[in-house]
Design a protein around this motif. Structure first.
Motif, PDB file in Angstrom:
ATOM      1  N   ILE A  34      -4.820  -1.225  -2.760  1.00  0.00           N
ATOM      2  CA  ILE A  34      -3.652  -2.086  -2.547  1.00  0.00           C
ATOM      3  C   ILE A  34      -3.320  -2.710  -3.898  1.00  0.00           C
ATOM      4  O   ILE A  34      -4.179  -3.312  -4.542  1.00  0.00           O
ATOM      5  N   ASN A  35      -2.077  -2.535  -4.336  1.00  0.00           N
ATOM      6  CA  ASN A  35      -1.648  -3.049  -5.642  1.00  0.00           C
ATOM      7  C   ASN A  35      -0.701  -4.225  -5.495  1.00  0.00           C
ATOM      8  O   ASN A  35       0.231  -4.169  -4.693  1.00  0.00           O
TER       9      ASN A  35
ATOM     10  N   LYS B  28      -6.981   4.460  -0.927  1.00  0.00           N
ATOM     11  CA  LYS B  28      -7.634   3.219  -0.477  1.00  0.00           C
ATOM     12  C   LYS B  28      -7.468   2.098  -1.509  1.00  0.00           C
ATOM     13  O   LYS B  28      -8.441   1.447  -1.926  1.00  0.00           O
TER      14      LYS B  28
ATOM     15  N   SER C  34       4.297  -5.051  -2.767  1.00  0.00           N
ATOM     16  CA  SER C  34       2.964  -4.449  -2.769  1.00  0.00           C
ATOM     17  C   SER C  34       3.071  -2.939  -2.609  1.00  0.00           C
ATOM     18  O   SER C  34       4.061  -2.421  -2.104  1.00  0.00           O
ATOM     19  N   ILE C  35       2.030  -2.262  -3.058  1.00  0.00           N
ATOM     20  CA  ILE C  35       1.939  -0.827  -2.817  1.00  0.00           C
ATOM     21  C   ILE C  35       0.604  -0.570  -2.134  1.00  0.00           C
ATOM     22  O   ILE C  35      -0.457  -0.865  -2.705  1.00  0.00           O
ATOM     23  N   ILE C  36       0.672  -0.098  -0.893  1.00  0.00           N
ATOM     24  CA  ILE C  36      -0.553   0.176  -0.153  1.00  0.00           C
ATOM     25  C   ILE C  36      -0.713   1.688  -0.080  1.00  0.00           C
ATOM     26  O   ILE C  36       0.155   2.383   0.437  1.00  0.00           O
ATOM     27  N   ASN C  37      -1.821   2.167  -0.638  1.00  0.00           N
ATOM     28  CA  ASN C  37      -2.058   3.607  -0.634  1.00  0.00           C
ATOM     29  C   ASN C  37      -3.266   3.898   0.255  1.00  0.00           C
ATOM     30  O   ASN C  37      -4.410   3.635  -0.124  1.00  0.00           O
ATOM     31  N   TYR C  38      -2.980   4.409   1.465  1.00  0.00           N
ATOM     32  CA  TYR C  38      -4.056   4.687   2.422  1.00  0.00           C
ATOM     33  C   TYR C  38      -4.882   5.895   1.997  1.00  0.00           C
ATOM     34  O   TYR C  38      -6.007   6.056   2.446  1.00  0.00           O
TER      35      TYR C  38
END
Lengths: 202, 161
Positions: A11-12, A9, A2-6
């Motif tokens: 989540i991939n 906002k 997964s790629i979480i980009n804070y």
């Protein structure tokens, strides 16, 4: 993975539709693309041969309602089912978070299903992954064609690993079972990623 | 090789953006995209913001990984640069680290040599930042608590129009 980009906002996740040639992997994505509202989907990209067989992959990004202010994006990919394209199948599996195995229910195709499932397992191992430990569902497609194998026999052949996974009957060309399959694998991916709270029982 | 999750926090995103912006300025490229080798876009700047970065990410990662597979067939570990020349715009794709590639789109205002030179420099800086992001815990802030059944259902519910 997964790629979480804070910051953005977002989540991939990556979902791969696997299975033998002509089982209906591309048909699943085409139906999803046709039916989702514009706001929930991106452009569908298909790298196919002249006679519409998948050469490398199909790609369709879709997004759901999101969670806690984050958009959840699922990047859907198919692989080429034909046996000789194993190198490209392996490349598409890179970074996969969840798998849909699309089986062809017809009696005549049972051997191809078993071989494709074995091939999936082998290719995942090269990335240090195992079907038994990842979000994974089985779809028995082409239930409208005949003669098809009974469900329990397909389950016996294709869904008897370390754990029984959710399975769905489908007719991908008319959409039967397509969204049940997608939503179930998506939910399994989310729960694996973030855990699921125990519900309070009164 | 096992892939690792990437967790990009606000501060990481700002640092990556600063490196990409500097790369655009130094190399005179029009757009820069940072792409995970699984095909997922991580960051973009310049005119990339107006492009379909989802499709570009998927296709560029696929092109790069099939080129890497070709390299292995020839006994190379990989080809570290991929260059596509167009009539007006060209594309330069290069390795950042084992999991990430940098894609630059440029036109006649610069040269492949300039892009290549500054891409190498930007890749080194981004590689350091990404290394830190891979060590971060995933479940922090708003995502710290496990999902309720309802949240999991809503966040995975794709519904036909």
């Amino acid at each position: 993975m997964s790629i979480i980009n804070y910051a953005a906002k977002v989540i991939n996740f990556k979902v791969v539709y696997y299975g033998p040639g002509l089982a209906g992997k591309t048909a699943n994505l085409q139906y999803i693309h046709r039916c989702l509202p514009e706001t929930s989907k991106g452009k569908m990209v298909s790298l196919a041969t002249g006679d519409d067989r998948t050469l490398f992959f199909d790609f369709l990004p879709v997004s759901a309602l999101g969670v806690r202010g984050f958009t959840t994006r699922f990047q859907l990919y198919t692989v080429p089912g034909q046996t000789h394209y194993n190198m490209t199948r392996k490349l598409v599996l890179r970074g996969v978070d969840g798998v849909v195995f699309v089986a062809d229910s017809q009696w005549a195709r049972l051997r191809e299903n078993v071989e494709s499932l074995r091939n999936l397992d082998e290719n995942l191992k090269e990335y240090g992954l195992a079907l038994a430990a990842m979000p994974y569902v089985v779809q028995y497609n082409k239930r409208d064609l005949g003669p098809v194998a009974p469900l329990d026999y397909l389950e016996y052949l294709l869904n008897r690993g370390a754990r029984r996974v959710p399975s769905f009957e489908a007719v991908a060309v008319d959409g039967t079972g397509v969204f049940d399959t997608l939503n179930t694998v998506s939910r399994m991916i989310l729960v694996k990623e973030f855990g699921q709270a125990q519900e309070a029982h009164s | 090789m096992k892939a690792h999750d990437v967790v990009i926090h606000e501060a990481d995103a700002t640092r990556i953006d600063a490196v990409l912006q500097r790369f655009l300025g130094d190399s005179s490229s029009a757009a820069a995209l940072l792409i995970d080798r699984s095909g997922q876009p991580l960051a973009e700047t310049g005119t990339a913001r107006t492009l379909d970065i989802g499709s570009i990410g998927a296709l560029a990662a696929a092109a790069f990984s099939s080129t890497a597979a070709l390299a292995q067939l020839l006994g190379e570990s990989e080809f570290s640069v991929l260059f596509h020349e167009g009539v007006r715009e060209s594309m330069h794709v290069s390795t950042v680290d084992e999991q990430t590639i940098l894609l630059a789109i440029f036109d006649e205002r610069t040269t492949i040599g300039m892009v290549r030179l500054f891409a190498r420099e930007a890749s080194r800086a981004i590689g350091v930042i990404l290394e830190e992001t891979r060590k971060r815990p995933k479940r922090v802030g708003a995502l710290a608590a496990p999902l309720t059944a309802d949240e999991a259902r809503r966040a995975s519910d794709h519904r036909p129009a």
